[in-house]
Motif scaffolding. Structure first.
Motif, PDB file in Angstrom:
ATOM      1  N   ASP A  40       0.818  -1.205   0.000  1.00  0.00           N
ATOM      2  CA  ASP A  40       0.000   0.000   0.000  1.00  0.00           C
ATOM      3  C   ASP A  40       0.860   1.266   0.000  1.00  0.00           C
ATOM      4  O   ASP A  40       0.485   2.284   0.574  1.00  0.00           O
ATOM      5  CB  ASP A  40      -0.957   0.009   1.191  1.00  0.00           C
ATOM      6  N   GLY A  41       2.031   1.203  -0.659  1.00  0.00           N
ATOM      7  CA  GLY A  41       2.897   2.362  -0.730  1.00  0.00           C
ATOM      8  C   GLY A  41       2.221   3.542  -1.398  1.00  0.00           C
ATOM      9  O   GLY A  41       1.283   3.391  -2.176  1.00  0.00           O
ATOM     10  N   ARG A  42       2.713   4.744  -1.098  1.00  0.00           N
ATOM     11  CA  ARG A  42       2.114   5.960  -1.654  1.00  0.00           C
ATOM     12  C   ARG A  42       3.158   7.067  -1.695  1.00  0.00           C
ATOM     13  O   ARG A  42       4.279   6.902  -1.212  1.00  0.00           O
ATOM     14  CB  ARG A  42       0.920   6.394  -0.804  1.00  0.00           C
ATOM     15  N   PHE A  43       2.788   8.196  -2.263  1.00  0.00           N
ATOM     16  CA  PHE A  43       3.664   9.364  -2.260  1.00  0.00           C
ATOM     17  C   PHE A  43       3.597   9.984  -0.871  1.00  0.00           C
ATOM     18  O   PHE A  43       2.724  10.791  -0.567  1.00  0.00           O
ATOM     19  CB  PHE A  43       3.223  10.381  -3.324  1.00  0.00           C
ATOM     20  N   GLY A  44       4.504   9.582  -0.005  1.00  0.00           N
ATOM     21  CA  GLY A  44       4.460  10.024   1.379  1.00  0.00           C
ATOM     22  C   GLY A  44       5.835  10.289   1.934  1.00  0.00           C
ATOM     23  O   GLY A  44       6.799  10.529   1.195  1.00  0.00           O
ATOM     24  N   VAL A  45       5.938  10.204   3.251  1.00  0.00           N
ATOM     25  CA  VAL A  45       7.172  10.518   3.966  1.00  0.00           C
ATOM     26  C   VAL A  45       7.997   9.247   4.136  1.00  0.00           C
ATOM     27  O   VAL A  45       7.479   8.213   4.565  1.00  0.00           O
ATOM     28  CB  VAL A  45       6.850  11.117   5.344  1.00  0.00           C
ATOM     29  N   MET A  46       9.285   9.322   3.808  1.00  0.00           N
ATOM     30  CA  MET A  46      10.184   8.187   3.985  1.00  0.00           C
ATOM     31  C   MET A  46      10.558   8.020   5.463  1.00  0.00           C
ATOM     32  O   MET A  46      10.624   8.967   6.235  1.00  0.00           O
ATOM     33  CB  MET A  46      11.456   8.365   3.159  1.00  0.00           C
ATOM     34  N   ALA A  60       2.142  10.452  10.877  1.00  0.00           N
ATOM     35  CA  ALA A  60       2.965  10.546   9.676  1.00  0.00           C
ATOM     36  C   ALA A  60       2.231   9.971   8.465  1.00  0.00           C
ATOM     37  O   ALA A  60       1.601   8.911   8.549  1.00  0.00           O
ATOM     38  CB  ALA A  60       4.274   9.803   9.882  1.00  0.00           C
ATOM     39  N   ASP A  61       2.330  10.669   7.332  1.00  0.00           N
ATOM     40  CA  ASP A  61       1.787  10.196   6.058  1.00  0.00           C
ATOM     41  C   ASP A  61       2.848   9.290   5.425  1.00  0.00           C
ATOM     42  O   ASP A  61       3.626   9.706   4.572  1.00  0.00           O
ATOM     43  CB  ASP A  61       1.474  11.387   5.157  1.00  0.00           C
ATOM     44  N   LEU A  62       2.888   8.036   5.863  1.00  0.00           N
ATOM     45  CA  LEU A  62       3.980   7.137   5.511  1.00  0.00           C
ATOM     46  C   LEU A  62       3.976   6.774   4.031  1.00  0.00           C
ATOM     47  O   LEU A  62       2.927   6.523   3.440  1.00  0.00           O
ATOM     48  CB  LEU A  62       3.894   5.860   6.343  1.00  0.00           C
ATOM     49  N   ALA A  63       5.177   6.664   3.469  1.00  0.00           N
ATOM     50  CA  ALA A  63       5.332   6.236   2.072  1.00  0.00           C
ATOM     51  C   ALA A  63       5.318   4.727   1.954  1.00  0.00           C
ATOM     52  O   ALA A  63       4.851   4.182   0.940  1.00  0.00           O
ATOM     53  CB  ALA A  63       6.636   6.789   1.499  1.00  0.00           C
ATOM     54  N   GLY A  64       5.857   4.034   2.942  1.00  0.00           N
ATOM     55  CA  GLY A  64       5.984   2.584   2.864  1.00  0.00           C
ATOM     56  C   GLY A  64       5.918   1.965   4.243  1.00  0.00           C
ATOM     57  O   GLY A  64       5.636   2.627   5.247  1.00  0.00           O
ATOM     58  N   ALA A  65       6.223   0.676   4.302  1.00  0.00           N
ATOM     59  CA  ALA A  65       6.017  -0.125   5.503  1.00  0.00           C
ATOM     60  C   ALA A  65       7.319  -0.354   6.252  1.00  0.00           C
ATOM     61  O   ALA A  65       8.329  -0.750   5.667  1.00  0.00           O
ATOM     62  CB  ALA A  65       5.403  -1.467   5.131  1.00  0.00           C
ATOM     63  N   HIS A  66       7.297  -0.127   7.565  1.00  0.00           N
ATOM     64  CA  HIS A  66       8.389  -0.464   8.468  1.00  0.00           C
ATOM     65  C   HIS A  66       7.798  -0.838   9.822  1.00  0.00           C
ATOM     66  O   HIS A  66       6.708  -0.376  10.176  1.00  0.00           O
ATOM     67  CB  HIS A  66       9.344   0.719   8.676  1.00  0.00           C
ATOM     68  N   ASN A  67       8.513  -1.650  10.559  1.00  0.00           N
ATOM     69  CA  ASN A  67       8.193  -1.863  11.963  1.00  0.00           C
ATOM     70  C   ASN A  67       9.063  -0.932  12.789  1.00  0.00           C
ATOM     71  O   ASN A  67      10.270  -0.812  12.565  1.00  0.00           O
ATOM     72  CB  ASN A  67       8.469  -3.312  12.363  1.00  0.00           C
ATOM     73  N   TYR A  68       8.452  -0.224  13.744  1.00  0.00           N
ATOM     74  CA  TYR A  68       9.163   0.730  14.596  1.00  0.00           C
ATOM     75  C   TYR A  68       9.128   0.241  16.035  1.00  0.00           C
ATOM     76  O   TYR A  68       8.077  -0.179  16.534  1.00  0.00           O
ATOM     77  CB  TYR A  68       8.510   2.114  14.539  1.00  0.00           C
ATOM     78  N   LEU A  69      10.276   0.303  16.712  1.00  0.00           N
ATOM     79  CA  LEU A  69      10.382  -0.039  18.125  1.00  0.00           C
ATOM     80  C   LEU A  69      10.765   1.220  18.879  1.00  0.00           C
ATOM     81  O   LEU A  69      11.679   1.951  18.478  1.00  0.00           O
ATOM     82  CB  LEU A  69      11.434  -1.122  18.350  1.00  0.00           C
ATOM     83  N   ILE A  70      10.078   1.497  19.992  1.00  0.00           N
ATOM     84  CA  ILE A  70      10.266   2.732  20.763  1.00  0.00           C
ATOM     85  C   ILE A  70      10.447   2.371  22.226  1.00  0.00           C
ATOM     86  O   ILE A  70       9.729   1.523  22.759  1.00  0.00           O
ATOM     87  CB  ILE A  70       9.033   3.659  20.613  1.00  0.00           C
ATOM     88  N   LEU A  71      11.414   3.019  22.884  1.00  0.00           N
ATOM     89  CA  LEU A  71      11.612   2.831  24.312  1.00  0.00           C
ATOM     90  C   LEU A  71      12.114   4.136  24.909  1.00  0.00           C
ATOM     91  O   LEU A  71      12.908   4.839  24.282  1.00  0.00           O
ATOM     92  CB  LEU A  71      12.654   1.729  24.566  1.00  0.00           C
TER      93      LEU A  71
END
Length: 354
Positions: free
Chosen positions: A178-184, A208-219
């Motif tokens: 579901d990629g799009r013209f968004g933020v890297m 964020a208007d995401l361009a593509g898919a990533h998994n994010y880990l936050i601590l």
């Protein structure tokens, strides 16, 4: 000396940008061959989303591009390659080629209770082996906001990092349909690392208007942690609980399933193997989880510490362990099984409040 050093870095960024654009144009990562001009046109279409999301970081990206002698569109590709190929496949209706080796990174969150009261976040960073020579660690001192240590590659705003407020962010790549013209993703990472708490960083990711898919880990330094399978169309959040969270390169949350791109079965099996192996290495026992134990995980030689081969030129180009409560940051260049970690530090949040 300074001018010569800067010119060398500019030349390295230009070469890396050229290589990344060529990888997209060849179609091995992006679903079919494209002319170089068409690749850059698609990248340029993502620039308005970057400016709208963070004018400050958009200006930084343009300044870097100007200093390095690349175009803003090339800066989008060299920094956000693994999101950008999701965009290209989606907007050109290209297939997901089995040759794609987006099988990148084994990452983990360790709660305070399993780490003597000071939780940690860490990962390998696995990529096409041409990326390894371009890995750097940068210390950022912005005019406003917290200082940051960021593991990244030349020409990229940031990939993995910890700030002096005690917020850490890591990633694994996911394959989106579901990629799009968004933020890297590097721009998103840097904006998250401008925040004071993990919940604030999570809010940045959610908007964020995401361009593509990533998994994010936050601590963060107070032990609050989140794992987010962030697709442009869905962002399921897992809250860190009593046991470590491990993530590799496939979707595990039902809300994200519809948006995962098809992946070659051999790569999916590898991702699942790394997930189960890292979970087993961090499973509850009498030993507390300390930095050395996490380093052992990244050095596991049969699957987690990746080595390139003739079919899949993916290797562990580096690794990072971060402990936000104490401000400790350990970074390794190249394959962790073959290289030593170096220790760095930032003033932790607790010291700033005292």
């Amino acid at each position: 000396m300074g001018d010569a050093h800067g010119q060398a870095h500019a030349a390295e960024i230009r070469q890396y940008a050229h290589d990344r654009v060529e990888l997209v144009a060849e179609g091995l990562w992006s679903g079919g061959p494209l002319e170089r001009g068409a690749v850059l046109e698609l990248a340029g279409a993502c620039l308005p989303a970057h400016e709208a999301f963070s004018p400050r970081l958009h200006a930084e990206m343009l300044a870097m591009a100007g200093a390095a002698g690349i175009t803003p569109a090339e800066a989008v590709v060299v920094g956000g390659f693994t999101d950008f190929v999701d965009t290209v496949r989606a907007v050109t209706a290209g297939p997901h080629p089995v040759s794609v080796t987006e099988d990148d990174c084994t990452a983990f969150l360790v709660p305070d209770a399993r780490a003597d009261g000071a939780g940690m976040i860490g990962q390998t960073w696995d990529m096409h082996d041409t990326a390894t020579d371009h890995v750097v660690l940068a210390r950022l001192r912005p005019d406003t906001g917290p200082d940051v240590l960021v593991f990244t590659t030349v020409g990229c705003l940031g990939q993995i990092g910890m700030n002096s407020a005690g917020v850490c962010v890591g990633i694994n790549n996911l394959t989106g349909n579901d990629g799009r013209f968004g933020v890297m993703w590097p721009t998103v990472i840097r904006e998250m690392l401008a925040q004071e708490t993990a919940p604030e960083a999570l809010d940045v990711l959610r908007r964020a208007d995401l361009a593509g898919a990533h998994n994010y880990l936050i601590l963060d330094a107070d032990g609050r942690g989140f794992n987010v399978e962030a697709m442009p169309s869905a962002r399921p959040v897992q809250t860190l609980a009593a046991e470590p969270t491990v993530h590799t390169n496939h979707v595990t949350q039902p809300a994200a399933f519809p948006f995962e791109g098809e992946r070659f079965s051999e790569l999916m099996a590898n991702s699942r193997r790394r997930l189960e192996m890292a979970k087993a290495m961090l499973a509850g026992d009498s030993r507390p989880v300390d930095p050395e134990r996490l380093m052992e995980v990244t050095r596991e030689p049969t699957a987690i510490c990746r080595r390139p081969d003739a079919k899949y030129r993916v290797e562990s180009s580096g690794a990072v362990i971060m402990r936000p409560r104490t401000g400790d940051f350990w970074a390794c260049w190249g394959q962790p099984a073959e290289n030593d970690y170096e220790h760095f530090s930032l003033t932790p949040a607790a010291a700033q409040r005292s």
